[in-house]
Design an enzyme around this catalytic site. Structure first.
Site: not given
Ligand code: URA
Length: 257
Positions: A122
């Site tokens: 993310d």
């Molecule tokens: N899980 C998440 O919630 N975000 C990420 O970026 C990777 C794994």
């Protein structure tokens, strides 16, 4: 000098590739050791080519031969690159961003290769992201069937109830099906802020954030610290490094290459 035709002939019945490149030269270029050291390794029977023990004089095709030293696969392709990036918070996991937001591609814009990111973090997640121009490797590494374990450290509101780890390991019901962690440990839970480490082998969108939400610990900060054998360590945010031969051969093994 060895001649290096672009298209060596097919292997003979003994596995040798007549127009190929001498194995010790290829091993030395791949960083295994000097030519002399590589010859020693071949002489000691520690090198295989396409599953057969190599001999001095064996020639290979660096584009297609599969070479292992002591059971570890060696990358012979000088044109293939494998990088570990510490993605900073606020950077979108994309090679270009039509909306003009800071993206991973900005950090590699001076590199000649056409790189892909393996999986996604993310924008608000920091940490280890693997980049490569090896499409087959990227696809396999990202594919859930290979189950490469990713490890995260999350900062969440504390304290952490001792039952949280069990709930996460037993499985949490999410909108798109159940999810469970392979490992969970509390690093620090002394006050109203806690640090936890989770490892899991699946990569659904926002998976860690969603799981921690369900158990009542919404994520304030999330860092991916490992992908299989590759660890973030003290690599600074925004920097890239090459994967080591050891990391690469372990990843090759995990994804069946
Ligand atoms: N899980 C998440 O919630 N975000 C990420 O970026 C990777 C794994």
């Amino acid at each position: 000098m060895d001649s290096e035709p672009t298209r060596p002939a097919a292997p003979g019945p003994d596995g040798h590739i007549p127009g190929g490149v001498r194995l010790q030269k290829v091993l030395a270029s791949a960083g295994v050791g000097s030519r002399r050291r590589s010859e020693q390794l071949i002489g000691e029977g520690r090198v295989t080519v396409d599953g057969r023990t190599a001999e001095l004089g064996t020639r290979v095709d660096p584009l297609s031969s599969v070479v292992h030293v002591d059971g570890k696969r060696i990358n012979l392709r000088a044109d293939l690159v494998y990088l570990a990036m510490n993605k900073p918070r606020g950077v979108v996991t994309a090679m270009t961003d039509p909306q003009g937001r800071p993206c991973v591609g900005d950090f590699v814009s001076d590199r000649p290769e056409r790189l892909f990111h393996v999986g996604r973090l993310d924008a608000e997640t920091e940490g280890l992201l693997i980049l490569t121009n090896d499409g087959d490797f990227a696809q396999r590494l990202a594919h859930p069937s290979h189950g490469v374990v990713k490890t995260y450290i999350a900062e969440v509101p504390g304290p952490i109830d001792p039952k949280v780890g069990r709930r996460l390991s037993d499985g949490i019901d999410l909108d798109d099906g159940p999810a469970r962690v392979d490992g969970f440990r509390v690093i620090d839970s002394s006050g109203d802020r806690a640090l936890v480490e989770l490892s899991l082998h699946e990569g659904r969108k926002h998976i860690v954030r969603r799981m921690l939400d369900v158990v009542g610990h919404p994520v304030n900060r999330l860092v991916r610290v490992a992908v299989g054998p590759v660890r973030l360590g003290d690599q600074r945010p925004g920097t890239l490094r090459k994967l080591t031969g050891q990391e690469l051969s372990e990843l090759y093994r995990e994804i069946g290459l």
